[in-house]
Motif scaffolding. Structure first.
Motif, PDB file in Angstrom:
ATOM      1  N   THR A  90       0.845  -1.315   0.140  1.00  0.00           N
ATOM      2  CA  THR A  90      -0.049   0.113   0.034  1.00  0.00           C
ATOM      3  C   THR A  90       0.970   1.203   0.064  1.00  0.00           C
ATOM      4  OG1 THR A  90      -1.916   1.221   1.037  1.00  0.00           O
ATOM      5  CG2 THR A  90      -0.233   0.082   2.470  1.00  0.00           C
ATOM      6  N   ARG A  91       0.358   2.387  -0.465  1.00  0.00           N
ATOM      7  CA  ARG A  91       1.027   3.691  -0.072  1.00  0.00           C
ATOM      8  C   ARG A  91       1.425   4.122   1.259  1.00  0.00           C
ATOM      9  NH1 ARG A  91      -0.990   8.012  -1.483  1.00  0.00           N
ATOM     10  NH2 ARG A  91      -3.234   7.499  -1.690  1.00  0.00           N
ATOM     11  N   ILE A  92       2.497   4.630   1.364  1.00  0.00           N
ATOM     12  CA  ILE A  92       3.011   4.588   2.749  1.00  0.00           C
ATOM     13  C   ILE A  92       3.128   6.220   2.761  1.00  0.00           C
ATOM     14  CG2 ILE A  92       4.761   4.334   4.552  1.00  0.00           C
ATOM     15  CD1 ILE A  92       3.166   1.979   3.691  1.00  0.00           C
ATOM     16  N   GLU A  93       2.709   6.931   4.006  1.00  0.00           N
ATOM     17  CA  GLU A  93       3.042   8.016   4.388  1.00  0.00           C
ATOM     18  C   GLU A  93       3.665   7.964   5.863  1.00  0.00           C
ATOM     19  OE1 GLU A  93       0.890  12.498   5.116  1.00  0.00           O
ATOM     20  OE2 GLU A  93      -0.083  11.156   4.226  1.00  0.00           O
ATOM     21  N   MET A  94       4.862   8.886   6.055  1.00  0.00           N
ATOM     22  CA  MET A  94       5.488   8.950   7.503  1.00  0.00           C
ATOM     23  C   MET A  94       5.255  10.347   7.825  1.00  0.00           C
ATOM     24  SD  MET A  94       6.695   5.956   7.717  1.00  0.00           S
ATOM     25  CE  MET A  94       7.831   6.262   9.174  1.00  0.00           C
ATOM     26  N   ARG A  95       4.854  10.556   9.063  1.00  0.00           N
ATOM     27  CA  ARG A  95       4.451  11.769   9.733  1.00  0.00           C
ATOM     28  C   ARG A  95       4.940  11.665  11.012  1.00  0.00           C
ATOM     29  NH1 ARG A  95      -1.593  13.778   9.048  1.00  0.00           N
ATOM     30  NH2 ARG A  95      -0.946  13.758   6.864  1.00  0.00           N
ATOM     31  N   GLN A  96       5.983  12.681  11.339  1.00  0.00           N
ATOM     32  CA  GLN A  96       6.507  12.789  12.609  1.00  0.00           C
ATOM     33  C   GLN A  96       5.644  13.604  13.351  1.00  0.00           C
ATOM     34  OE1 GLN A  96      10.479  14.342  12.634  1.00  0.00           O
ATOM     35  NE2 GLN A  96      10.730  13.988  14.990  1.00  0.00           N
ATOM     36  N   ILE A  97       5.362  13.163  14.684  1.00  0.00           N
ATOM     37  CA  ILE A  97       4.678  13.948  15.783  1.00  0.00           C
ATOM     38  C   ILE A  97       5.387  14.073  17.068  1.00  0.00           C
ATOM     39  CG2 ILE A  97       2.503  13.208  14.786  1.00  0.00           C
ATOM     40  CD1 ILE A  97       2.407  10.883  17.331  1.00  0.00           C
TER      41      ILE A  97
END
Length: 414
Positions: free
Chosen positions: A193-200
């Motif tokens: 699947t498409r991956i999106e990395m988001r830093q919090i």
């Protein structure tokens, strides 16, 4: 506790608390808003506000335009526009109160952030959404294993699928910058699947995961707190708290957000106090502030060189001494003011209710002592007569008991 999976059970029933629509801990209804304008009708000729508020996983909320003029109410599942494809969320607020919320959060109706609503979610949309949500937990475990194998200094805290299961967003925390290009390749090959990395941040991570604070209640960030203001150690100093990181730090490892709740009240109270770095000039010597009590309005000063002897003063007395030093008429000593303070504090206690002290039940009652009953003893003469009296049956005298003492039986020694 921010249980985002509670409201994702099949047939509309929650998974976690089994409360069938309402969560006892308010985890399912995180950041809910009561629509107090729902029962009020609009004036004649005024159209209803065409924007609604929609909630996604873990309390993430956005505003969307109702361009199709759908009849929506709180709790409806809708399909909305996304960056690619569509997403599925739950309507949390409609009507004029949405206008107030958008104004509060400074979101304009004509901005590009406000996307549109496609339709009410069909059963097929809900089935795909539920199947994607069930994949999130095992994917998180596998993703952490891959990150550990690649020796990346990061922590994957949560995964959120888009409503159409076409994209997965990985939320992670890291203290330093992380090169996750190789990680994304392995994720895409592993999960297809498409991956999106988001830093919090660490506070956002605690808000998404939830938990119980040291006060015994759910974390504020996971229930009602929306804005994360910076908390500094000066907030603890103003409130006279010990700078113990174990007590001041929350679940996120940062300073607790509740340190800012009463800070304004403490700052207002401290305006009545003189500055702590101001020294009191007296004829006896110079005094330095050692401690203050905001609730009592008292300050403790000690002379330089006599640090063990503290003198308690009120704020008015301290200001009087400072003003006298400015007028070049210093007072004689602090003991004069301390004695006056003791005389003011000594107030006669009046026993109104009849309760003298808290330990009144521990003390014995001051009443007359009870007279002990004396046991009647038989006189010794009666015992001697009993031994000398003959036996009524035989008429012979009763024999005396033999003694084992050698003194009484000298014939045995002979």
């Amino acid at each position: 506790m921010g249980c985002g999976s509670c409201s994702t059970g099949k047939d509309g029933q929650p998974k976690g608390c089994k409360n069938n629509g309402t969560c006892g801990t308010d985890g399912c209804n995180k950041l809910t808003v009561f629509d107090w304008l729902s029962n009020m009708s609009l004036p004649n000729g005024q159209e209803a506000f065409n924007c609604v508020e929609i909630r996604f996983k873990n309390g993430r909320k956005h505003f969307f335009k109702n361009t199709e003029n759908l009849t929506l109410s709180m709790g409806d599942v809708v399909a909305v526009e996304a960056s690619s494809g569509h997403d599925v969320g739950v309507v949390t607020l409609t009507g004029e109160l949405v206008r107030v919320q958008m104004k509060k959060k400074r979101v304009k109706v004509d901005s590009e952030e406000v996307l549109k609503i496609y339709r009410k979610a069909s059963q097929k949309d809900i089935d795909i959404w539920q199947a994607a949500r069930e994949r999130e937990e095992p994917m998180k475990v596998r993703a952490r294993e891959i990150a550990i194998r690649l020796q990346l200094k990061m922590k994957i805290s949560d995964i959120e699928f888009q409503g159409d299961a076409s994209k997965a967003t990985f939320y992670y925390t890291a203290e330093e910058r992380v090169d996750f290009r190789l990680l994304i390749k392995e994720f895409a090959q592993e999960f297809r699947t498409r991956i999106e990395m988001r830093q919090i941040g660490f506070r956002q991570e605690a808000a998404r995961l939830g938990g119980i604070g040291s006060c015994g209640r759910e974390l504020c960030c996971s229930t009602w707190l929306t804005d994360f203001r910076s908390v500094t150690t000066s907030a603890a100093r103003y409130q006279q708290l010990s700078l113990n990181p174990q007590k001041l730090a929350g679940q996120c490892g940062k300073l607790k957000c509740c340190l800012n709740y009463e800070l304004d009240s403490y700052l207002d109270a401290l305006k009545e106090f003189p500055r702590q770095d101001t020294k009191l000039q007296t004829q006896k010597g110079t005094a330095v502030c050692q401690k203050i009590d905001i609730f009592k309005g008292s300050l403790w000063y000690a002379y330089e060189g006599e640090w063990m002897n503290w003198h308690e003063l009120t704020t008015d007395q301290a200001k009087t001494i400072i003003q006298a030093a400015k007028d070049k008429k210093p007072v004689a000593s602090l003991e004069e003011f301390a004695i006056e303070l003791q005389q003011e504090i000594e107030v006669d206690f009046s026993n109104v209710v009849g309760q003298d002290s808290l330990t009144r039940f521990d003390k014995p009652k001051t009443s007359q002592p009870k007279k002990r009953r004396k046991k009647k003893r038989k006189p010794q003469k009666a015992k001697a007569n009993a031994n000398s009296n003959p036996n009524p049956k035989t008429g012979q005298k009763r024999p005396r008991k033999k003694s084992n003492n050698k003194k009484n039986n000298p014939s045995k020694d002979a």
